[in-house]
Design an enzyme around this catalytic site. Structure first.
Site, PDB file in Angstrom:
ATOM      1  N   LYS A  35       0.814  -1.225   0.000  1.00  9.00           N
ATOM      2  CA  LYS A  35       0.000   0.000   0.000  1.00  9.00           C
ATOM      3  C   LYS A  35       0.845   1.271   0.000  1.00  9.00           C
ATOM      4  O   LYS A  35       0.352   2.347  -0.340  1.00  9.00           O
ATOM      5  CB  LYS A  35      -0.949   0.011   1.195  1.00  9.00           C
ATOM      6  CG  LYS A  35      -0.293   0.158   2.554  1.00  9.00           C
ATOM      7  CD  LYS A  35      -1.337   0.250   3.653  1.00  9.00           C
ATOM      8  CE  LYS A  35      -0.703   0.508   5.007  1.00  9.00           C
ATOM      9  NZ  LYS A  35      -1.718   0.653   6.076  1.00  9.00           N
ATOM     10  N   GLY A 184      16.722   2.183  22.928  1.00  8.18           N
ATOM     11  CA  GLY A 184      17.005   1.054  22.051  1.00  8.18           C
ATOM     12  C   GLY A 184      17.757   1.490  20.802  1.00  8.18           C
ATOM     13  O   GLY A 184      18.226   2.629  20.704  1.00  8.18           O
ATOM     14  N   GLU A 189      20.537   5.422  17.369  1.00  5.30           N
ATOM     15  CA  GLU A 189      21.053   5.773  16.043  1.00  5.30           C
ATOM     16  C   GLU A 189      20.632   7.181  15.647  1.00  5.30           C
ATOM     17  O   GLU A 189      21.463   7.999  15.221  1.00  5.30           O
ATOM     18  CB  GLU A 189      20.568   4.756  14.996  1.00  5.30           C
ATOM     19  CG  GLU A 189      21.254   3.408  15.097  1.00  5.30           C
ATOM     20  CD  GLU A 189      20.865   2.461  13.978  1.00  5.30           C
ATOM     21  OE1 GLU A 189      21.467   1.376  13.913  1.00  5.30           O
ATOM     22  OE2 GLU A 189      19.967   2.785  13.168  1.00  5.30           O
ATOM     23  N   HIS A 447      46.944  -9.017   7.799  1.00  5.42           N
ATOM     24  CA  HIS A 447      47.498  -7.976   8.673  1.00  5.42           C
ATOM     25  C   HIS A 447      47.920  -6.773   7.826  1.00  5.42           C
ATOM     26  O   HIS A 447      48.511  -6.947   6.763  1.00  5.42           O
ATOM     27  CB  HIS A 447      48.718  -8.527   9.420  1.00  5.42           C
ATOM     28  CG  HIS A 447      49.432  -7.483  10.235  1.00  5.42           C
ATOM     29  ND1 HIS A 447      48.945  -7.036  11.441  1.00  5.42           N
ATOM     30  CD2 HIS A 447      50.587  -6.796  10.006  1.00  5.42           C
ATOM     31  CE1 HIS A 447      49.768  -6.119  11.928  1.00  5.42           C
ATOM     32  NE2 HIS A 447      50.774  -5.961  11.072  1.00  5.42           N
TER      33      HIS A 447
END
Length: 468
Positions: A35, A184, A189, A447
């Protein structure tokens, strides 16, 4: 026969569109309905992707403002062009949504832009966004409608001053003060984005810790890192009301365990207390599809509901509400429909927080293992001792590996540090094959790379870490 299909997928988010494409690859005649119009669901349109675009932009600004000089790069006249930043974010979203519709065409998936309703076994009605209705018939129906913002009693979201994650992606200005309700992933963020751009950010969390479910040692280290960056935390506190007065939002909060109320003010408030499955107005109740006490669709081990031929995946069923989990669900479900084997181990779905440093986990936390009475060994290695991290100046955090004390099988891996979301993939692969910490420790890692921190943590499980 034009509107007869082998599979109709309701929802074109990560789970739905991936399932539709995979089903088409398996030879099914497929339709997908959404939708929203643009494909991609919450994740692509108002979630994962636009938030990551803004996170990246804000990280670059932070680097230029505070870290370039350490590298001998001098910048003057630095400022934020929020309109350009938002335009870039929108372009990223637009390109990706068009990409999905292109994939639908490539795989001959018929895409309907409208509201899909299950009319019973094998029948779906579509209320088209452009007007009119379509009646479709199918052998199988897959519900992949995702989730929606969890409301908070006493706090009315208007997406202007009091916003959900959707509104937080479209703010017209950098807030002077931003209060986030919920500690949370989504709140942290978005809080990181606006803090970097100049906001004073305060997080109010009901529990006495951030990121419930995350390994506690990792969560504590994460909170300290965010506090060092300037984000403030008020824990063990519930918000009881939020009222808009002009350009100010007045917050009323009180201790979760009872106590005196406190008043706080901000020019914007983000409500980010979680998400709930989107299972309403789909005709499920009328079709006899069973839901659990949390409004999730009940499915068996093959994603099929109690009604034969009706399946469900992603956020509308049990398991972590994550885009990649939904994708795996979708593929497993349609492969099962095609007579193949399909299964998703929810213990091996990685979770990532895309702040900087990133936080990533897979498998069991120390708290999980203690609660289950499992004997385990832990190996840790700090990025401060990793040569690549030192070279880039990204030394916050560590890798922690939890392994069975007797068999050495890897039970959980937890990382806070640079590119943690990428580094966790090695751990997931090893755990998928039932690997041991010794397997990681004896695998040659290039490395200098950040991945060497994972190897060193595996060595630490056996008490033979090299570089500390």
């Amino acid at each position: 026969m034009e509107n007869n299909f082998d599979l109709i997928v309701i929802g074109a988010g990560p789970g739905g569109y991936v399932a539709a494409i995979r089903a088409a690859q398996l030879g099914m005649k497929v339709a997908c309905i959404d939708k929203r119009g643009p494909a991609g669901g919450t994740c692509l349109n108002v979630g994962c992707i636009p938030s990551k675009a803004l996170l990246q932009s804000s990280e670059l600004y932070e680097e230029a403002a505070h870290n370039f000089e350490k590298h001998g790069i001098k910048v003057s006249g630095l400022k934020v062009d929020l309109a350009a930043m938002m335009a870039r974010k929108s372009k990223v979203v637009e390109d990706l949504t068009k990409g999905i519709e292109g994939l639908f065409k490539k795989n001959k998936v018929t895409y309907f832009k409208g509201h899909g309703i299950v009319m019973g076994k094998g029948e779906v009605a579509v209320k088209l966004n452009d007007g009119g209705n379509e009646g479709l018939k199918t052998k199988n129906i897959l519900i992949a409608t995702g989730s929606d913002v969890m409301p908070l009693p006493g706090v009315e979201i208007d997406e202007k001053r009091i916003v959900s994650s959707t509104g937080a992606l479209e703010l017209p200005e950098v807030p002077k003060q931003l209060i986030i309700i919920g500690g949370g992933v989504i709140g942290l963020e978005m809080g990181s984005v606006w803090r970097r751009l100049g906001s004073e950010v305060t997080v109010i969390e009901y529990l006495d810790r951030i990121c419930p479910g995350m390994d506690l040692e990792l969560a504590k280290a994460f909170q300290k890192t965010l506090e060092k960056q300037g984000i403030k935390f008020i824990l063990g506190t519930k918000v009881t009301a939020a009222k808009i007065s002009g350009k100010t939002v007045n917050i009323t909060a009180e201790p979760a365990k009872g106590g005196e109320k406190q008043e706080l003010k901000a020019d914007y408030v983000l409500v980010a207390i979680g998400r709930r499955p989107y299972t309403e107005k789909l005709g499920l109740k009328e079709s006899g599809v069973e839901l659990d006490e949390r409004g999730r669709i009940k499915v068996d081990g093959h994603f099929e509901t109690n009604i034969k031929g009706i399946y469900a995946i992603g956020d509308v069923i049990q398991g972590p509400m994550l885009a990649h989990k939904a994708e795996e669900d979708g593929i497993a479900a349609v492969e099962t429909m095609a007579g193949q084997a399909g299964h998703v181990d929810y213990n091996l779905v990685p979770g990532v927080v895309y702040t900087w440093p990133e936080v990533a986990s897979v498998g069991k936390s120390e708290e999980d293992l203690k609660a289950a009475g499992v004997e385990y060994k832990a190996g840790k290695f700090p990025f401060l001792a990793n040569s690549r991290a030192r070279a880039t100046g990204e030394t916050d955090g560590f890798v922690k590996i939890l392994a069975d004390a007797k068999t050495d099988k890897v039970l959980g891996v937890h990382i806070i540090g640079p590119d943690a979301g990428t580094l966790i993939a090695e751990a997931v692969a090893v755990m998928e094959f039932g690997g041991a910490a010794e397997d990681i420790a004896r695998t040659c890692h290039a490395h200098p790379t950040l991945n060497e921190a994972v190897k060193e943590a595996a060595l630490a499980v056996d008490g033979r870490v090299i570089h500390i």
